[in-house]
Design a protein around this motif. Structure first.
Motif, PDB file in Angstrom:
ATOM      1  N   ALA A 204       0.828  -1.206   0.000  1.00  0.00           N
ATOM      2  CA  ALA A 204       0.000   0.000   0.000  1.00  0.00           C
ATOM      3  C   ALA A 204       0.866   1.262   0.000  1.00  0.00           C
ATOM      4  CB  ALA A 204      -0.929  -0.003   1.220  1.00  0.00           C
ATOM      5  N   GLU A 205       1.957   1.214   0.744  1.00  0.00           N
ATOM      6  CA  GLU A 205       2.863   2.374   0.790  1.00  0.00           C
ATOM      7  C   GLU A 205       3.571   2.586  -0.549  1.00  0.00           C
ATOM      8  OE1 GLU A 205       5.399   1.408   4.041  1.00  0.00           O
ATOM      9  OE2 GLU A 205       4.010   2.167   5.577  1.00  0.00           O
ATOM     10  N   GLY A 206       3.677   1.530  -1.341  1.00  0.00           N
ATOM     11  CA  GLY A 206       4.332   1.648  -2.644  1.00  0.00           C
ATOM     12  C   GLY A 206       3.416   2.155  -3.745  1.00  0.00           C
ATOM     13  N   ARG A 207       2.146   2.400  -3.410  1.00  0.00           N
ATOM     14  CA  ARG A 207       1.184   2.895  -4.394  1.00  0.00           C
ATOM     15  C   ARG A 207       1.603   4.276  -4.899  1.00  0.00           C
ATOM     16  NH1 ARG A 207      -3.272   6.086  -5.086  1.00  0.00           N
ATOM     17  NH2 ARG A 207      -5.027   5.170  -6.251  1.00  0.00           N
ATOM     18  N   GLY A 208       1.763   4.390  -6.236  1.00  0.00           N
ATOM     19  CA  GLY A 208       2.151   5.663  -6.834  1.00  0.00           C
ATOM     20  C   GLY A 208       3.625   5.963  -6.714  1.00  0.00           C
ATOM     21  N   ARG A 209       4.381   5.093  -6.065  1.00  0.00           N
ATOM     22  CA  ARG A 209       5.836   5.257  -5.958  1.00  0.00           C
ATOM     23  C   ARG A 209       6.522   4.096  -6.667  1.00  0.00           C
ATOM     24  NH1 ARG A 209       6.609   5.325   0.246  1.00  0.00           N
ATOM     25  NH2 ARG A 209       8.816   5.369  -0.364  1.00  0.00           N
ATOM     26  N   HIS A 210       6.368   2.915  -6.084  1.00  0.00           N
ATOM     27  CA  HIS A 210       6.951   1.727  -6.720  1.00  0.00           C
ATOM     28  C   HIS A 210       5.995   1.151  -7.778  1.00  0.00           C
ATOM     29  CE1 HIS A 210       9.526  -2.139  -6.007  1.00  0.00           C
ATOM     30  NE2 HIS A 210       9.115  -2.063  -7.246  1.00  0.00           N
ATOM     31  N   PHE A 211       4.691   1.185  -7.474  1.00  0.00           N
ATOM     32  CA  PHE A 211       3.724   0.464  -8.305  1.00  0.00           C
ATOM     33  C   PHE A 211       2.670   1.381  -8.922  1.00  0.00           C
ATOM     34  CE2 PHE A 211       4.769  -2.256  -4.536  1.00  0.00           C
ATOM     35  CZ  PHE A 211       5.636  -3.131  -5.193  1.00  0.00           C
ATOM     36  N   ASP A 212       2.105   0.909 -10.024  1.00  0.00           N
ATOM     37  CA  ASP A 212       0.966   1.571 -10.671  1.00  0.00           C
ATOM     38  C   ASP A 212      -0.170   1.663  -9.641  1.00  0.00           C
ATOM     39  OD1 ASP A 212      -1.540   1.888 -12.067  1.00  0.00           O
ATOM     40  OD2 ASP A 212      -0.553   1.278 -13.924  1.00  0.00           O
TER      41      ASP A 212
ATOM     42  N   ASP B 110      -3.438   2.060  -9.790  1.00  0.00           N
ATOM     43  CA  ASP B 110      -4.641   1.267 -10.051  1.00  0.00           C
ATOM     44  C   ASP B 110      -4.378  -0.221  -9.864  1.00  0.00           C
ATOM     45  OD1 ASP B 110      -6.307   3.448 -10.650  1.00  0.00           O
ATOM     46  OD2 ASP B 110      -5.563   3.540 -12.709  1.00  0.00           O
ATOM     47  N   MET B 111      -3.172  -0.652 -10.152  1.00  0.00           N
ATOM     48  CA  MET B 111      -2.837  -2.057  -9.938  1.00  0.00           C
ATOM     49  C   MET B 111      -2.782  -2.383  -8.446  1.00  0.00           C
ATOM     50  SD  MET B 111      -0.022  -2.988 -12.864  1.00  0.00           S
ATOM     51  CE  MET B 111      -0.420  -2.830 -14.619  1.00  0.00           C
ATOM     52  N   VAL B 112      -2.261  -1.451  -7.668  1.00  0.00           N
ATOM     53  CA  VAL B 112      -2.228  -1.653  -6.215  1.00  0.00           C
ATOM     54  C   VAL B 112      -3.648  -1.732  -5.664  1.00  0.00           C
ATOM     55  CG1 VAL B 112      -1.627  -0.600  -4.001  1.00  0.00           C
ATOM     56  CG2 VAL B 112       0.035  -0.611  -5.876  1.00  0.00           C
ATOM     57  N   ASP B 113      -4.527  -0.854  -6.146  1.00  0.00           N
ATOM     58  CA  ASP B 113      -5.917  -0.871  -5.679  1.00  0.00           C
ATOM     59  C   ASP B 113      -6.570  -2.224  -5.956  1.00  0.00           C
ATOM     60  OD1 ASP B 113      -5.601   1.731  -4.876  1.00  0.00           O
ATOM     61  OD2 ASP B 113      -6.604   2.614  -6.622  1.00  0.00           O
ATOM     62  N   ALA B 114      -6.352  -2.755  -7.161  1.00  0.00           N
ATOM     63  CA  ALA B 114      -6.933  -4.058  -7.518  1.00  0.00           C
ATOM     64  C   ALA B 114      -6.315  -5.163  -6.683  1.00  0.00           C
ATOM     65  CB  ALA B 114      -6.718  -4.327  -9.013  1.00  0.00           C
ATOM     66  N   PHE B 115      -5.022  -5.068  -6.430  1.00  0.00           N
ATOM     67  CA  PHE B 115      -4.316  -6.075  -5.643  1.00  0.00           C
ATOM     68  C   PHE B 115      -4.825  -6.100  -4.199  1.00  0.00           C
ATOM     69  CE2 PHE B 115      -0.781  -7.693  -3.110  1.00  0.00           C
ATOM     70  CZ  PHE B 115      -0.343  -8.787  -3.860  1.00  0.00           C
ATOM     71  N   LEU B 116      -4.930  -4.924  -3.614  1.00  0.00           N
ATOM     72  CA  LEU B 116      -5.359  -4.852  -2.217  1.00  0.00           C
ATOM     73  C   LEU B 116      -6.841  -5.213  -2.053  1.00  0.00           C
ATOM     74  CD1 LEU B 116      -3.498  -1.623  -1.045  1.00  0.00           C
ATOM     75  CD2 LEU B 116      -2.819  -4.014  -0.740  1.00  0.00           C
ATOM     76  N   ALA B 117      -7.641  -4.920  -3.089  1.00  0.00           N
ATOM     77  CA  ALA B 117      -9.069  -5.233  -3.023  1.00  0.00           C
ATOM     78  C   ALA B 117      -9.310  -6.741  -2.980  1.00  0.00           C
ATOM     79  CB  ALA B 117      -9.796  -4.624  -4.220  1.00  0.00           C
ATOM     80  N   ASP B 118      -8.366  -7.486  -3.493  1.00  0.00           N
ATOM     81  CA  ASP B 118      -8.504  -8.952  -3.521  1.00  0.00           C
ATOM     82  C   ASP B 118      -7.291  -9.602  -2.856  1.00  0.00           C
ATOM     83  OD1 ASP B 118      -9.936 -11.208  -4.096  1.00  0.00           O
ATOM     84  OD2 ASP B 118      -9.307 -11.363  -6.180  1.00  0.00           O
ATOM     85  N   PHE B 119      -6.789  -8.967  -1.818  1.00  0.00           N
ATOM     86  CA  PHE B 119      -5.542  -9.400  -1.195  1.00  0.00           C
ATOM     87  C   PHE B 119      -5.607 -10.841  -0.695  1.00  0.00           C
ATOM     88  CE2 PHE B 119      -2.490  -9.569   2.392  1.00  0.00           C
ATOM     89  CZ  PHE B 119      -1.334  -9.192   1.714  1.00  0.00           C
TER      90      PHE B 119
END
Length: 366
Positions: free
Chosen positions: A331-339, A341-350
């Motif tokens: 989650a902390e890597g959202r917009g820094r390390h990772f795309d 929107d991809m982080v949002d999808a990943f965390l939504a189905d973690f």
């Protein structure tokens, strides 16, 4: 070779006299079955042995020949049986109508034995040729499907074997290949409905992406053991060498592409993944410092899958981390390390990604 004695002809006519005449004409060469009505004819063709040819009278009470013909064509079992109309209606319009609805021939009464025998033989030979072609095509289609399945298996095994080369050099990665392949597929499917990715993430693309994912770290075979398996922190010089595995991998895949006699689709994605899966959304990654949408979609998906698995796994230089702790880091890597929107999808189905990790559990995963 054409064997007339093995062919069955069904003669349908409401006149017993006509049935007798035609039966006596055909029986020396063919097996003959007769029906005195359209209803009886349909009952007979519903059971084996099916006739090879039907001689069908047009003018019959109850159900005429055209109605019988419609029923025959509507049934998958009887739709390919050739039908010759035999009728006293000798007008050009009647003959054209009979041929137009799909009959293979149209013979008018009174019949001339040489003509009807010649036409029957012609149609039976044509049917035999059609049946042979159909059977041959069925065999060829089955053989092609078998060869394609074999080629698919060989390709998958070859990919897995190449990927395991990197694992052999880095044995503590365990089932990393299976897990990251599962993450990549699941995340790509989850992103299919997103407007930013729907045009790219087709079913075919995801299939190729999943197939190519195991090759993401193939370049590690070129990294010395002293660096690859070092238990402590790498020096600046060692880290510089370690980072070359990305380009080493893509270069190896590109050489394989050159050796191929034609383009191999999944190698395109494999090369993208190998080369750029360590790039970061903010441009701080390697080897080319790409940023945002400049990083291929395939590499962005692989980056998230690879980091997640690395964090939950034991390595020579670290202990595995708990899922909750890893979730926070992602989650902390959202917009820094990772795309983002991809982080949002990943965390939504973690939980689903955790389940994939557990499914391919080995001693390095908690």
């Amino acid at each position: 070779m054409f064997d007339t004695n093995s062919k069955t002809i069904l003669v349908v006519d409401d006149s017993p006299e006509n049935l007798t005449v035609i039966s006596e004409l055909l029986q020396p060469q063919y097996r003959v079955r007769v029906a005195t009505s359209g209803q009886r004819a349909l009952q007979m063709v519903a059971n084996q042995p099916y006739p090879d040819l039907i001689l069908l009278d047009v003018m019959m009470p109850g159900m005429d020949g055209y109605q019988v013909f419609e029923h025959l064509r509507a049934d998958p079992i009887t739709c390919t049986i050739p039908v010759i109309f035999v009728t006293a209606m000798d007008s050009m319009e009647s003959e054209l109508h009979g041929l137009d609805v799909g009959a293979v021939d149209y013979i008018t009464k009174p019949i001339l034995p040489p003509i009807i025998l010649a036409r029957i033989r012609t149609q039976l030979e044509l049917k035999q040729a059609r049946d042979w072609l159909r059977d041959e095509n069925t065999y060829l289609e089955a053989e092609i499907a078998k060869r394609m399945s074999e080629n698919e298996l060989i390709q998958k095994v070859s990919i897995r074997a190449l990927a395991h080369l990197a694992e052999i050099r880095d044995p503590e990665t365990g089932n990393h290949i299976l897990r990251t392949q599962g993450y990549v597929q699941h995340l790509a499917v989850a992103l299919q409905g997103h407007p930013r990715f729907s045009a790219t993430l087709t079913d075919h693309y995801i299939e190729l992406l999943t197939r190519s994912a195991p090759l993401h770290d193939i370049g590690k075979v070129g990294i010395p053991d002293a660096i690859l398996q070092k238990p402590g922190k790498l020096t600046r010089e060692e880290w510089a060498v370690m980072k070359t595995h990305a380009k080493l991998g893509s270069d190896a895949i590109e050489m394989a592409e050159r050796d191929a006699t034609r383009s191999v689709e999944f190698l395109i994605l494999a090369k993208e993944i190998a080369h750029w899966h360590h790039e970061k959304w903010d441009g701080s990654g390697y080897p080319d410092a790409l940023e945002c949408d400049g990083i291929p979609v395939s590499a962005r998906i692989m980056a998230l899958a690879d980091v997640f698995d690395a964090l939950i796994s034991r390595r020579v230089y670290k202990e595995p981390m708990a899922f909750d702790e890893v979730k926070t880091i992602i989650a902390e890597g959202r917009g820094r390390h990772f795309d983002p929107d991809m982080v949002d999808a990943f965390l939504a189905d973690f939980d689903a990604f955790c389940a994939i990790a557990q499914q391919h559990l080995d001693s390095t995963v908690e």
